[in-house]
Design an enzyme around this catalytic site. Structure first.
Site, PDB file in Angstrom:
ATOM      1  N   SER A   1      62.167   2.517   4.268  1.00  0.00           N
ATOM      2  CA  SER A   1      63.084   2.199   5.355  1.00  0.00           C
ATOM      3  C   SER A   1      64.533   2.261   4.848  1.00  0.00           C
ATOM      4  O   SER A   1      64.980   3.291   4.364  1.00  0.00           O
ATOM      5  CB  SER A   1      62.724   0.848   5.951  1.00  0.00           C
ATOM      6  OG  SER A   1      63.471   0.587   7.107  1.00  0.00           O
TER       7      SER A   1
ATOM      8  N   ASP B   1      56.276   5.048  14.921  1.00  0.00           N
ATOM      9  CA  ASP B   1      57.309   4.164  14.381  1.00  0.00           C
ATOM     10  C   ASP B   1      58.282   3.777  15.494  1.00  0.00           C
ATOM     11  O   ASP B   1      58.918   4.632  16.101  1.00  0.00           O
ATOM     12  CB  ASP B   1      58.060   4.877  13.244  1.00  0.00           C
ATOM     13  CG  ASP B   1      58.916   3.937  12.423  1.00  0.00           C
ATOM     14  OD1 ASP B   1      59.544   3.039  13.002  1.00  0.00           O
ATOM     15  OD2 ASP B   1      58.971   4.115  11.188  1.00  0.00           O
TER      16      ASP B   1
ATOM     17  N   HIS C   1      56.287   1.009  12.091  1.00  0.00           N
ATOM     18  CA  HIS C   1      57.268   0.958  11.007  1.00  0.00           C
ATOM     19  C   HIS C   1      56.820   0.082   9.848  1.00  0.00           C
ATOM     20  O   HIS C   1      57.142   0.367   8.699  1.00  0.00           O
ATOM     21  CB  HIS C   1      58.602   0.439  11.547  1.00  0.00           C
ATOM     22  CG  HIS C   1      59.742   0.580  10.585  1.00  0.00           C
ATOM     23  ND1 HIS C   1      60.252   1.801  10.200  1.00  0.00           N
ATOM     24  CD2 HIS C   1      60.463  -0.356   9.911  1.00  0.00           C
ATOM     25  CE1 HIS C   1      61.237   1.623   9.340  1.00  0.00           C
ATOM     26  NE2 HIS C   1      61.385   0.323   9.140  1.00  0.00           N
TER      27      HIS C   1
END
Length: 308
Positions: free
Chosen positions: A189, A254, A283
């Site tokens: 991320s 996601d 995610h």
């Protein structure tokens, strides 16, 4: 990445402040620290081993630190695993104290993952995951907290991200004598931002981009087609300069960073290996799918051997 209202986003980007402020508003959510690093006292001459007490890292010696985890760290292992950890502080080029953690999951392992974690977590919360991941992959894990996270000083910013990973890279190489061809840079991320930046400047064994973003503007405004001078986290402009093999991992559902970001970065990587698109994953749950570990094992045991 935390959400902003349409009016706030318009204010940000129609009258943009500096990129660092955009980055702080869009991305950084440092949690209340879940651990502390305490100076290890020097034992008195002739004294025996220190009595057991709170959870702590091994290798304690004068000038070293012990790890104290809070209950919120939710550590799933025991003293044996904690004894395989070493924690210490180093300093970045921007003057911030950077907390580092080295998890010796597999002594004599060929590879060490330099792991840049996601948002809203710190080393204490990630420690259990690192033990499990390293043990299952047969490698060691080295990680660090961004400025303003955990025991690291300063405030989160884009520039500090880059200085933080530089400090971690140098500590890994000099403190442990690990050569670049034994390091796999792993970013998750927001952690893909410092990972891409470092990988674009240094060659290493491989790079893993887990749920990556192309840029801050493209997350906030999905129809953005170009990179503006005030855009934060411009991974899309740097990834083509990575000369190491790159594995991109992304969930197709996601909800934070759209799957299209992973696909766009994959298409820009000169030495991309077969990606992992996890059908149905969001995610924060990619690592719960069996394909995740299988693909990482194949990267280390097959893809990297084929590159040599």
């Amino acid at each position: 990445m935390n959400g902003l209202s349409v009016s706030e986003l318009c204010c940000l980007f129609c009258c943009p402040p500096c990129p660092g402020r955009i980055a702080a508003k869009l991305a950084f959510l440092p949690p209340e620290p879940t651990y502390a690093l305490l100076p290890e006292p020097e034992p008195a001459p002739g004294a025996g081993a220190a009595p057991s007490g709170s959870l702590r890292a091994s290798g304690a010696a004068p000038g070293r630190w012990k790890l104290q985890l809070s209950e919120r760290a939710d550590f799933q292992y025991g003293q044996r695993e904690l004894d395989a950890m070493e924690v210490f502080l180093t300093k970045s080029s921007r003057g911030n104290r950077v907390a580092c953690m080295y998890v010796r999951c597999a002594p004599g392992a060929r590879y060490t993952l330099l792991f840049s974690h996601g948002n809203a977590v710190d080393l204490g919360q990630m420690s259990s995951f690192y033990v499990g991941l390293g043990s299952r992959l047969g490698c060691n894990i080295f990680s660090y907290d961004y400025s303003g996270y955990g025991a690291s000083s300063g405030r989160p910013s884009e520039k500090n991200l880059y200085a933080d990973i530089d400090a971690a890279w140098q500590a890994l190489r000099t403190r442990y004598g690990i050569s670049p061809d034994s390091v796999v840079l792993y970013g998750q991320s927001i952690g893909t931002v410092p990972t891409v930046d470092l990988a674009a400047r240094y060659e290493c064994a491989a790079v893993v981009l887990h749920s990556p973003l192309t840029s801050g503007m493209r997350v906030a405004f999905p129809d953005t087609k170009k990179t503006y001078c005030f855009d934060a986290f411009p991974n899309i402009e740097k990834v083509s300069r990575i000369s190491s093999p790159v594995l991109v991992i992304h969930g197709t559902e996601d909800e934070v960073i759209d799957f299209s970001h992973g696909l766009a970065l994959y298409e820009r990587c000169p030495k991309a290996v077969e990606p992992l698109w996890v059908e149905g994953a969001g995610h924060n749950d990619v690592e719960l799918y069996s394909q995740y570990l299988e693909r990482l094992r194949r990267l280390l045991s097959h893809d990297l051997q084929a590159q040599r």
